[in-house]
Motif scaffolding. Sequence first.
Motif, PDB file in Angstrom:
ATOM      1  N   GLN A   1      -8.332 -31.873  22.886  1.00 16.34           N
ATOM      2  CA  GLN A   1      -6.911 -31.588  23.073  1.00 16.34           C
ATOM      3  C   GLN A   1      -6.678 -30.116  22.777  1.00 16.34           C
ATOM      4  O   GLN A   1      -7.091 -29.603  21.728  1.00 16.34           O
ATOM      5  N   PHE A   2      -6.015 -29.426  23.692  1.00 11.37           N
ATOM      6  CA  PHE A   2      -5.695 -28.018  23.516  1.00 11.37           C
ATOM      7  C   PHE A   2      -4.834 -27.808  22.265  1.00 11.37           C
ATOM      8  O   PHE A   2      -3.875 -28.546  22.014  1.00 11.37           O
ATOM      9  N   ILE A   3      -5.200 -26.794  21.468  1.00 11.50           N
ATOM     10  CA  ILE A   3      -4.404 -26.472  20.285  1.00 11.50           C
ATOM     11  C   ILE A   3      -3.658 -25.160  20.490  1.00 11.50           C
ATOM     12  O   ILE A   3      -2.432 -25.092  20.391  1.00 11.50           O
TER      13      ILE A   3
ATOM     14  N   GLN B   1       2.428 -24.046  15.588  1.00 11.19           N
ATOM     15  CA  GLN B   1       2.969 -24.887  14.520  1.00 11.19           C
ATOM     16  C   GLN B   1       1.843 -25.241  13.550  1.00 11.19           C
ATOM     17  O   GLN B   1       0.928 -25.976  13.876  1.00 11.19           O
ATOM     18  N   ARG B   2       1.859 -24.698  12.361  1.00  2.97           N
ATOM     19  CA  ARG B   2       0.854 -24.883  11.300  1.00  2.97           C
ATOM     20  C   ARG B   2      -0.513 -24.307  11.639  1.00  2.97           C
ATOM     21  O   ARG B   2      -1.441 -24.412  10.848  1.00  2.97           O
ATOM     22  N   VAL B   3      -0.688 -23.736  12.788  1.00  2.04           N
ATOM     23  CA  VAL B   3      -1.979 -23.138  13.149  1.00  2.04           C
ATOM     24  C   VAL B   3      -1.819 -21.670  13.500  1.00  2.04           C
ATOM     25  O   VAL B   3      -0.787 -21.263  14.041  1.00  2.04           O
ATOM     26  N   THR B   4      -2.846 -20.913  13.159  1.00  2.00           N
ATOM     27  CA  THR B   4      -2.897 -19.493  13.485  1.00  2.00           C
ATOM     28  C   THR B   4      -4.293 -19.184  13.994  1.00  2.00           C
ATOM     29  O   THR B   4      -5.284 -19.621  13.401  1.00  2.00           O
TER      30      THR B   4
ATOM     31  N   ALA C   1      -2.620 -24.637   8.274  1.00  2.00           N
ATOM     32  CA  ALA C   1      -1.874 -24.633   7.017  1.00  2.00           C
ATOM     33  C   ALA C   1      -1.550 -26.061   6.585  1.00  2.00           C
ATOM     34  O   ALA C   1      -1.303 -26.937   7.417  1.00  2.00           O
ATOM     35  N   ALA C   2      -1.595 -26.267   5.267  1.00  2.00           N
ATOM     36  CA  ALA C   2      -1.222 -27.573   4.690  1.00  2.00           C
ATOM     37  C   ALA C   2      -1.906 -28.705   5.449  1.00  2.00           C
ATOM     38  O   ALA C   2      -1.250 -29.577   6.037  1.00  2.00           O
ATOM     39  N   THR C   3      -3.220 -28.679   5.421  1.00  2.24           N
ATOM     40  CA  THR C   3      -4.015 -29.633   6.193  1.00  2.24           C
ATOM     41  C   THR C   3      -3.668 -31.074   5.838  1.00  2.24           C
ATOM     42  O   THR C   3      -3.514 -31.426   4.667  1.00  2.24           O
TER      43      THR C   3
END
Lengths: 113, 114
Positions: free
Chosen positions: B45-47, B60-63, B78-80
Amino acid sequence: ETGVTQTPRHLVMGMTNKKSLKCEQHLGHNAMYWYKQSAKKPLELMFVYSLEERVENNSVPSRFSPECPNSSHLFLHLHTLQPEDSALYLCASSQAGVAGELFFGEGSRLTVL
Amino acid sequence: GESVGLHLPTLSVQEGDNSIINCAYSNSASDYFIWYKQESGKGPQFIIDIRSNMDKRQGQRVTVLLNKTVKHLSLQIAATQPGDSAVYFCAEKNSGGSNYKLTFGKGTLLTVNP
């Protein structure tokens, strides 16, 4: 639900059998892909169809034969496979010319005995 | 184009911690990079993606961070959460190659402990 449906989800076949994998996408995309995913190996691109024309054939053995009758359907015909062909076969779709954001199906797990 | 790879095959983190997944590439002609997530029994799935004219991109929560000097790509979560447990793949596209051909890395298995 990704909008890409693959059937069957599991397939067991002998080396002399002929079978087909089917993929259907409901996303309005016009490019479709077959990838092979083997354990501990990167995803391998097999074939790409764009606007129903094959644009990539990544040195795949002739025992794998793709077919794209229209932009929504993609088949992978299998014949005289080898045990090393056992893998997860993933179908994906995208807008033509935009390969980055691929939408994958859940795959067809193939076992060749 | 065949040298996209990952430094760590497995990563285990505690729920709530931040996760960093790394990827090295050697093709300086690559101009587009993508991260995919694959949960057990599902397709990738594409992130998030990033082009080579950028150093950082946030979702969203990813960089995703791109260091072209050392040919390194990373995905920060972030905040896994337990739902982040999956295999994460990086992929690259060669600027001089086919628009349809992505080269994938082998993947990193992220396990989130509750």
